[in-house]
Motif scaffolding. Structure first.
Motif, PDB file in Angstrom:
ATOM      1  N   SER A   1      -2.531  63.432  71.293  1.00  0.00           N
ATOM      2  CA  SER A   1      -1.134  63.584  71.696  1.00  0.00           C
ATOM      3  C   SER A   1      -0.192  63.287  70.535  1.00  0.00           C
ATOM      4  O   SER A   1       0.825  63.951  70.369  1.00  0.00           O
ATOM      5  CB  SER A   1      -0.821  62.643  72.848  1.00  0.00           C
ATOM      6  OG  SER A   1      -1.503  63.049  73.991  1.00  0.00           O
TER       7      SER A   1
ATOM      8  N   GLY B   1       3.722  63.213  80.113  1.00  0.00           N
ATOM      9  CA  GLY B   1       2.271  63.116  80.309  1.00  0.00           C
ATOM     10  C   GLY B   1       1.533  62.776  79.021  1.00  0.00           C
ATOM     11  O   GLY B   1       0.412  62.284  79.058  1.00  0.00           O
ATOM     12  N   LEU B   2       2.157  63.077  77.864  1.00  0.00           N
ATOM     13  CA  LEU B   2       1.616  62.632  76.575  1.00  0.00           C
ATOM     14  C   LEU B   2       2.311  61.313  76.265  1.00  0.00           C
ATOM     15  O   LEU B   2       3.506  61.262  76.052  1.00  0.00           O
ATOM     16  CB  LEU B   2       1.904  63.660  75.474  1.00  0.00           C
ATOM     17  CG  LEU B   2       1.481  65.098  75.775  1.00  0.00           C
ATOM     18  CD1 LEU B   2       1.746  65.999  74.561  1.00  0.00           C
ATOM     19  CD2 LEU B   2       0.020  65.184  76.170  1.00  0.00           C
ATOM     20  N   ARG B   3       1.556  60.235  76.274  1.00  0.00           N
ATOM     21  CA  ARG B   3       2.163  58.896  76.233  1.00  0.00           C
ATOM     22  C   ARG B   3       2.390  58.438  74.803  1.00  0.00           C
ATOM     23  O   ARG B   3       1.552  57.740  74.235  1.00  0.00           O
ATOM     24  CB  ARG B   3       1.270  57.894  76.975  1.00  0.00           C
ATOM     25  CG  ARG B   3       0.817  58.310  78.368  1.00  0.00           C
ATOM     26  CD  ARG B   3       1.907  58.327  79.417  1.00  0.00           C
ATOM     27  NE  ARG B   3       2.667  57.108  79.381  1.00  0.00           N
ATOM     28  CZ  ARG B   3       4.004  57.099  79.463  1.00  0.00           C
ATOM     29  NH1 ARG B   3       4.693  58.209  79.577  1.00  0.00           N
ATOM     30  NH2 ARG B   3       4.639  55.960  79.423  1.00  0.00           N
TER      31      ARG B   3
ATOM     32  N   ASP C   1      -5.278  47.804  73.653  1.00  0.00           N
ATOM     33  CA  ASP C   1      -6.007  49.065  73.850  1.00  0.00           C
ATOM     34  C   ASP C   1      -6.445  49.718  72.529  1.00  0.00           C
ATOM     35  O   ASP C   1      -6.594  50.941  72.482  1.00  0.00           O
ATOM     36  CB  ASP C   1      -5.184  50.043  74.697  1.00  0.00           C
ATOM     37  CG  ASP C   1      -3.866  50.441  74.049  1.00  0.00           C
ATOM     38  OD1 ASP C   1      -3.614  50.006  72.912  1.00  0.00           O
ATOM     39  OD2 ASP C   1      -3.103  51.186  74.674  1.00  0.00           O
TER      40      ASP C   1
ATOM     41  N   ASP D   1      -3.651  57.116  72.041  1.00  0.00           N
ATOM     42  CA  ASP D   1      -4.374  58.368  71.962  1.00  0.00           C
ATOM     43  C   ASP D   1      -3.901  59.204  70.773  1.00  0.00           C
ATOM     44  O   ASP D   1      -2.706  59.380  70.563  1.00  0.00           O
ATOM     45  CB  ASP D   1      -4.119  59.144  73.255  1.00  0.00           C
ATOM     46  CG  ASP D   1      -5.089  60.279  73.395  1.00  0.00           C
ATOM     47  OD1 ASP D   1      -6.132  60.066  74.023  1.00  0.00           O
ATOM     48  OD2 ASP D   1      -4.820  61.355  72.854  1.00  0.00           O
TER      49      ASP D   1
ATOM     50  N   LEU E   1       2.431  52.726  82.393  1.00  0.00           N
ATOM     51  CA  LEU E   1       2.605  53.782  83.408  1.00  0.00           C
ATOM     52  C   LEU E   1       1.290  54.468  83.752  1.00  0.00           C
ATOM     53  O   LEU E   1       0.797  54.367  84.858  1.00  0.00           O
ATOM     54  CB  LEU E   1       3.638  54.838  82.990  1.00  0.00           C
ATOM     55  CG  LEU E   1       5.064  54.343  82.752  1.00  0.00           C
ATOM     56  CD1 LEU E   1       6.003  55.533  82.532  1.00  0.00           C
ATOM     57  CD2 LEU E   1       5.586  53.483  83.881  1.00  0.00           C
ATOM     58  N   HIS E   2       0.709  55.177  82.780  1.00  0.00           N
ATOM     59  CA  HIS E   2      -0.605  55.776  83.013  1.00  0.00           C
ATOM     60  C   HIS E   2      -1.177  56.207  81.671  1.00  0.00           C
ATOM     61  O   HIS E   2      -0.461  56.248  80.670  1.00  0.00           O
ATOM     62  CB  HIS E   2      -0.525  56.965  83.981  1.00  0.00           C
ATOM     63  CG  HIS E   2       0.323  58.106  83.492  1.00  0.00           C
ATOM     64  ND1 HIS E   2      -0.130  59.022  82.561  1.00  0.00           N
ATOM     65  CD2 HIS E   2       1.583  58.483  83.792  1.00  0.00           C
ATOM     66  CE1 HIS E   2       0.818  59.907  82.335  1.00  0.00           C
ATOM     67  NE2 HIS E   2       1.871  59.604  83.054  1.00  0.00           N
ATOM     68  N   SER E   3      -2.472  56.557  81.658  1.00  0.00           N
ATOM     69  CA  SER E   3      -3.096  56.956  80.403  1.00  0.00           C
ATOM     70  C   SER E   3      -2.743  58.396  80.071  1.00  0.00           C
ATOM     71  O   SER E   3      -2.378  59.183  80.943  1.00  0.00           O
ATOM     72  CB  SER E   3      -4.617  56.815  80.500  1.00  0.00           C
ATOM     73  OG  SER E   3      -4.983  55.458  80.446  1.00  0.00           O
ATOM     74  N   ASP E   4      -2.858  58.696  78.795  1.00  0.00           N
ATOM     75  CA  ASP E   4      -2.560  60.034  78.308  1.00  0.00           C
ATOM     76  C   ASP E   4      -3.352  61.077  79.096  1.00  0.00           C
ATOM     77  O   ASP E   4      -4.555  60.942  79.294  1.00  0.00           O
ATOM     78  CB  ASP E   4      -2.940  60.109  76.843  1.00  0.00           C
ATOM     79  CG  ASP E   4      -2.346  61.315  76.203  1.00  0.00           C
ATOM     80  OD1 ASP E   4      -1.254  61.202  75.650  1.00  0.00           O
ATOM     81  OD2 ASP E   4      -2.964  62.400  76.290  1.00  0.00           O
ATOM     82  N   GLN E   5      -2.666  62.126  79.539  1.00  0.00           N
ATOM     83  CA  GLN E   5      -3.321  63.069  80.448  1.00  0.00           C
ATOM     84  C   GLN E   5      -4.086  64.181  79.747  1.00  0.00           C
ATOM     85  O   GLN E   5      -5.082  64.666  80.270  1.00  0.00           O
ATOM     86  CB  GLN E   5      -2.290  63.675  81.393  1.00  0.00           C
ATOM     87  CG  GLN E   5      -1.607  62.614  82.223  1.00  0.00           C
ATOM     88  CD  GLN E   5      -1.041  63.158  83.507  1.00  0.00           C
ATOM     89  OE1 GLN E   5      -1.476  62.771  84.583  1.00  0.00           O
ATOM     90  NE2 GLN E   5      -0.077  64.042  83.417  1.00  0.00           N
TER      91      GLN E   5
ATOM     92  N   GLN F   1       7.156  52.114  77.810  1.00  0.00           N
ATOM     93  CA  GLN F   1       6.686  51.090  78.740  1.00  0.00           C
ATOM     94  C   GLN F   1       5.738  50.123  78.038  1.00  0.00           C
ATOM     95  O   GLN F   1       5.822  48.910  78.217  1.00  0.00           O
ATOM     96  CB  GLN F   1       5.975  51.747  79.938  1.00  0.00           C
ATOM     97  CG  GLN F   1       5.548  50.787  81.026  1.00  0.00           C
ATOM     98  CD  GLN F   1       6.737  50.157  81.763  1.00  0.00           C
ATOM     99  OE1 GLN F   1       7.815  50.721  81.805  1.00  0.00           O
ATOM    100  NE2 GLN F   1       6.529  48.986  82.320  1.00  0.00           N
TER     101      GLN F   1
ATOM    102  N   GLY G   1      -4.809  57.557  87.210  1.00  0.00           N
ATOM    103  CA  GLY G   1      -5.465  58.475  86.291  1.00  0.00           C
ATOM    104  C   GLY G   1      -5.236  59.913  86.706  1.00  0.00           C
ATOM    105  O   GLY G   1      -4.704  60.187  87.783  1.00  0.00           O
TER     106      GLY G   1
ATOM    107  N   SER H   1      -7.015  53.223  79.314  1.00  0.00           N
ATOM    108  CA  SER H   1      -7.014  53.700  77.929  1.00  0.00           C
ATOM    109  C   SER H   1      -8.154  53.004  77.190  1.00  0.00           C
ATOM    110  O   SER H   1      -7.935  52.073  76.416  1.00  0.00           O
ATOM    111  CB  SER H   1      -5.663  53.431  77.281  1.00  0.00           C
ATOM    112  OG  SER H   1      -4.656  54.138  77.962  1.00  0.00           O
TER     113      SER H   1
END
Lengths: 450, 450
Positions: free
Chosen positions: A313, A282-284, A306, A310, B307-311, A161, B129, B158
């Motif tokens: 991950s 969940g690990l982007r 950004d 991360d 989508l979303h930040s690393d969890q 994404q 988040g 992020s």
């Protein structure tokens, strides 16, 4: 200002249970939305002329269901959608099966990474990505023939994404358009917004975006001939090719096909990959392969956006891949996916009303169902939610054409039993919708007589 | 096409060592850049009339130094900047001291998270988040008085950098401007690009961005009075306030001051925070607090972006905070920071040429040095790199004014010994530059006589 459930004092069903069921249905039907606040127990008790303890008991049941999140002193809130979805039979998200996640192996890998690379992983990193993962992916890409060390480079992104977002930002000029084929998946539509067009000949088209293998949402896969044509057109033309290659390793049948990039598409071809569909979303972590010039521009935009992705991950996914665990995991995922796909196709044959059609992919996570003419998949969804089932209606995939009759069915995340259960609940609803649609159908106009 | 080092056949220094030192200096001076490819050993040997083994030996030394990354069959490449910087005494990055990272505690926390939340963390999450971290941060913010549960919401990003990017994307209209005070830090300049202005009265200004505590790069901190004024102006006006609050917990002296948001700035005030400066920048987790309406728009943009930040990182930082380990870590960081800041100020007094000025912050990671008039901090940097020291020259912080005489000194990531060593190496270079500058100085024009 929520609509209050009907409470019947004469019913044999206890009052708290009636209230609980009424609220639960409102949440499942979407009338109460994620983040909505429920009225304080005292207020609701007054309004419904109930004992406050009755209301509290109903709220407690909703909390047990995970449909409501209550905090002393802050009130009760309708719960996050993802948690809600995990309770219903959701065909609506293109994601992997979490019961297949090899949690112990991921734990081992994480411990390993933290033992050896903790300091490096916790410190600020490079916009290009975590060095050792980048090097590993480059070596893999060289071995596969999609990377020329003299010409190409690789940028790690926060999933596929983000690669789309960076491409939009850094490589598509203001007013520039990106050509995609309909139906398009929501992530793609969201990333490019009004820059997306279904018309390849529209002025200002600077790029073409394709998913040659198991395209989301249809599951369609391009033949070798089609791939060669696009490679040739990209090499000869001036447009960028954005090749989304995130599902190709999820092939349950048939023979693997090469990427378009590897067929001589030239320096205008970008290849987008990700761990999200083959490992853990969940690990982007995703990546882009392209010419040094294009990757350089994307890396600059990445830093603005950004700083970098991360690192923990990235280090975990590197170790998971390098140790052979990813391949072993993929073996299990493919075995499960094969059965899930077959179960889905078989059950669809049984439950869909006559006149329905659906795609028959050989891999991936999604297929595309088209109900008989005049059906409205959005209207059925509301009823489906009440039955505890969901899918994504056609309008989410539309740029130019309304596709109300169609919907996406994401099958990979559900066990075969839940697939059968879910589709059997949907069957009668579709049957009913098809009947209504046929009744209201305008007859085809007769040939005009002149 | 690299400039070849001078090799002297008559010297007592072995040929391989001369070649090694020449290349090393080119890399440290920036003439050879990150990612540049070194010529194949065979080619360089021919060009310099050396034995190929001599060239290989020089390359091997560069690899040992971490300045070059060699891959059989792919050639040798100048190494990633971050690894390079860790070898020199770098005052150029505003980042925490990695020798203070409590690695064993982070390992414990990671194991804990993976034991209890692995499946949740690895699956697709919410754009807002990771639920439990969000809830924790909301509760903290409520306790601090910067969050009204009825009015406000919180979005995980992020890092703070992404919050800036999302604000630009979702809340600043096309052609809209953002007012910031010069000098601005590069991340801010990069996020808003041409939408940034130093003129608060320029037409189209839709937002004001401030860092009230220990602003990067100057370390400047706003008084309570200034904060109140901005809060009042925000509440009465129509502009957004973007309050970057990522350094305030790094206060080594003096009394804490409230955020502008908490001083009644109203619904147009956004508060940006992050774990990067107080914990680990490699785990990219920041957050924005604002009105439900603004956060809703940012969350939509977040979903489009990645989508979303690393969890996993979110879960680790939650556990690190909730268990009290973050506070303990911060205690040690503050103790170290206090000494580092004092050492920096003391040494600057000794080594800077007469006529220099510098800021005296009470916290944070950075201070701002201005050399005597006519000095060029960029020109000195090239020499400094050859001495193994670096900083970030003023031009990196400029929107409208060239600030060649100034530079940022980021002190928090270096041990006191390295701070002293680095500044003592810089001293003579600045002294020399000041002499040159005074020689070429235009005399002030005399009062015109009429």
């Amino acid at each position: 200002m929520i609509q209050l459930p009907q409470i019947n004092g004469q019913s044999e069903v206890p009052l708290y249970r009636q209230l609980y069921e009424g609220l639960r249905d409102s949440i499942l039907a979407g009338a109460l939305k994620d983040g909505d606040r429920l009225p304080p127990t005292r207020d609701l008790a007054l309004q419904l002329n109930l004992n406050r303890a009755t209301v509290s008991a109903a709220y407690a049941l909703l909390e047990e269901d995970g449909l409501v999140n209550g905090q002393v002193g802050r009130g009760s809130y309708v719960q996050n959608k993802p948690q809600l979805e995990s309770r219903e039979i959701s065909f609506s998200t293109s994601r992997p099966a979490e019961e297949l996640f090899p949690l112990d192996e991921v734990r081992e890998v994480t411990t390993e990474v933290m033992r050896h690379s903790a300091a490096q992983v916790l410190q600020l990193g490079s916009p290009l990505g975590y060095g050792p993962l980048r090097e590993f992916l480059i070596q893999e890409a060289i071995a596969e023939g999609v990377f020329d060390p003299n010409e190409d480079d690789l940028l790690i992104t926060s999933g596929c994404q983000q690669a789309l977002d960076l491409i939009h930002k850094a490589l598509i000029g203001p007013g520039g358009m990106v050509h995609a084929e309909e139906p398009v998946y929501p992530g793609l539509r969201n990333a490019f917004q009004r820059a997306l067009t279904v018309d390849a000949n529209q002025p200002g088209v600077e790029a073409m975006i394709v998913t040659p293998s198991f395209r989301n949402p249809t599951g369609y896969t391009m033949s070798l001939g089609e791939r060669r044509e696009i490679a040739e057109a990209t090499r000869m033309g001036r447009r960028l090719l954005i090749e989304v290659d995130i599902y190709s390793r999820l092939r349950y049948a048939g023979e693997a096909l090469p990427t378009i990039r590897s067929l001589g598409a030239g320096p205008q071809a970008l290849l987008l990959r990700s761990f999200s569909k083959i490992a853990f979303p969940g690990l982007r972590v995703g990546w882009v392969i392209g010419s040094k010039a294009l990757i350089g521009k994307l890396a600059t935009a990445k830093q603005w956006t950004d700083l970098h992705s991360d690192q923990l991950s990235q280090a975990i996914l590197l170790e998971f891949s390098r140790s052979g665990r990813l391949d072993a995991h993929l073996g299990r995922v493919l075995e499960a996916g094969r059965i899930r796909l077959a179960t889905t196709l078989e059950t669809l044959e049984q439950v869909l009303p006559q006149g329905s059609r659906f795609t028959r992919p050989q891999g991936g996570m999604n297929l595309w169902v088209t109900l008989p003419r005049g059906c409205d998949s959005s209207a059925v969804l509301e009823k489906a939610r009440r039955e505890g089932v969901s899918y994504l209606p056609g309008r989410y995939f539309s740029i130019s054409t309304p596709m109300n009759e169609s919907f996406r069915l994401s099958f990979a995340g559900l066990s075969p039993a839940r697939i059968v259960d879910g589709l059997r609940r949907l069957g009668p609803l579709f049957e009913e919708e098809a009947k209504i649609a046929s009744r209201y159908q305008d007859p085809m106009p007769e040939m005009a007589m002149v």
